[in-house]
Design a protein around this motif. Structure first.
Motif, PDB file in Angstrom:
ATOM      1  N   HIS A  94       0.864  -1.181   0.000  1.00  0.00           N
ATOM      2  CA  HIS A  94       0.000   0.000   0.000  1.00  0.00           C
ATOM      3  C   HIS A  94       0.897   1.226   0.000  1.00  0.00           C
ATOM      4  N   HIS A  96       1.330   5.695   1.130  1.00  0.00           N
ATOM      5  CA  HIS A  96       0.921   6.887   1.883  1.00  0.00           C
ATOM      6  C   HIS A  96       1.272   8.109   1.057  1.00  0.00           C
ATOM      7  N   GLU A 106       5.936   8.975   5.211  1.00  0.00           N
ATOM      8  CA  GLU A 106       5.790   8.801   6.668  1.00  0.00           C
ATOM      9  C   GLU A 106       7.152   8.995   7.323  1.00  0.00           C
ATOM     10  N   HIS A 119       4.797   0.919   0.977  1.00  0.00           N
ATOM     11  CA  HIS A 119       5.127  -0.092   1.986  1.00  0.00           C
ATOM     12  C   HIS A 119       4.831  -1.489   1.472  1.00  0.00           C
ATOM     13  N   THR A 201       2.154   1.892  11.221  1.00  0.00           N
ATOM     14  CA  THR A 201       1.965   3.349  11.282  1.00  0.00           C
ATOM     15  C   THR A 201       0.487   3.723  11.258  1.00  0.00           C
TER      16      THR A 201
HETATM   17 ZN   LIG Z   1       2.062   1.871   5.447  1.00  0.00          ZN
END
Ligand SMILES: [Zn+2]
Ligand SMILES: NS(=O)(=O)c1c(F)cccc1F
Length: 262
Positions: A94, A96, A106, A119, A201
């Motif tokens: 996935h 961010h 992140e 990630h 996270t």
């Molecule tokens: Zn993540």
């Protein structure tokens, strides 16, 4: 129960009220202060190795917090480097991102944020029987983080994701990615990385992740990020776009931050 998210009323600053682990001492992400990263010789000896299969018809879904590709790959292996003797298997990947490309990752590097962060989530199949079980243990998961830089070349692998997003506009929707996806193509050419012990996270923020964050970003285009921001966080007509889904850096505390210049 109030759904967690990234707005002032349900975002990272209040997660610890509902998810106590979010206030723990080994939380992620962190700011990677390159001057304190120690180059640990035994990381160099045990080279980090990965082997992924190419798969078609992987399912991508709108989680309400972003997109997620379910990629349970019994044939995949991630081992070596900081992972001891255990073998980790790819479960999902996935991403961010932020409202603009000035933010979105992140992890940050010496205070600098990238435009996004991918990630690749793996779990320890040597010691545990399932992803859910692994997520309850300090060495349960290994996540590879790859930074996004914005440039002029669109990323062909990311384009395979982008091309499905119109079909999963709303939370809960999913579809199959017709193209063949090879997770190896998401990795940068330079394989130097930083590694430290951290957490998920997103809530419940379990402290179960061995983080491996690649130093070299990959390039995506602004248009590709614009498409990410068109996903809706809601399942119905109300349109609340997922314009940011990154947690800000958490205190490193007395954790070791190691680096490997592969
Ligand atoms: Zn993540
Ligand atoms: N962001 S993260 O990679 O830590 C992550 C996971 F590994 C697993 C589940 C959710 C999630 F957000």
């Amino acid at each position: 129960a109030a759904e967690w998210g990234y707005s002032p009323t349900n975002g990272p600053d209040v997660w610890a009220r509902l998810f106590p682990q979010a206030g723990g001492a080994r939380q992620s992400p962190v700011d990677i202060c390159t001057s304190i990263a120690s180059s640990d010789s035994n990381l160099e000896m045990k080279k980090l190795t990965f082997a992924y299969e190419s798969q078609s018809d992987l399912r991508i879904l709108n989680t309400g917090h972003g997109w997620k590709v379910e990629a349970p790959q019994s044939g995949s292996r991630l081992e070596g480097g900081p992972l001891g003797e255990d073998i980790y298997q790819l479960e999902q990947f996935h991403c961010h991102w932020g409202e603009t490309s000035a933010e979105g990752s992140e992890h940050t590097v010496d205070g600098r944020a990238y435009a996004g962060e991918l990630h690749l989530v793996h779990w320890n199949t040597t010691k545990y029987q399932s992803f859910a079980e692994a997520a309850q243990h300090p060495d349960g998961l290994a996540v590879l983080g790859v930074f996004f830089d914005v440039g002029n070349e669109s990323n062909d692998e990311i384009e395979k994701i982008v091309s499905t997003l119109s079909e999963i506009k709303f939370k809960g929707q999913f579809t199959d990615i017709p193209d063949v996806i090879d997770p190896t193509t998401f990795l940068p050419s330079g394989l130097g990385y930083w590694t430290y012990l951290g957490s998920l996270t997103t809530p419940p923020c379990n402290e179960c992740v061995i983080w491996i964050v690649y130093k070299e970003p990959i390039t995506v285009t602004e248009e590709q990020l614009v498409q990410f921001r068109c996903l809706s966080a809601c399942s119905g007509e109300a349109e609340e776009f997922i314009v940011k889904n990154y947690r800000p850096p958490q205190p490193l505390g007395n954790r070791a931050l190691r680096e490997c210049n592969a």
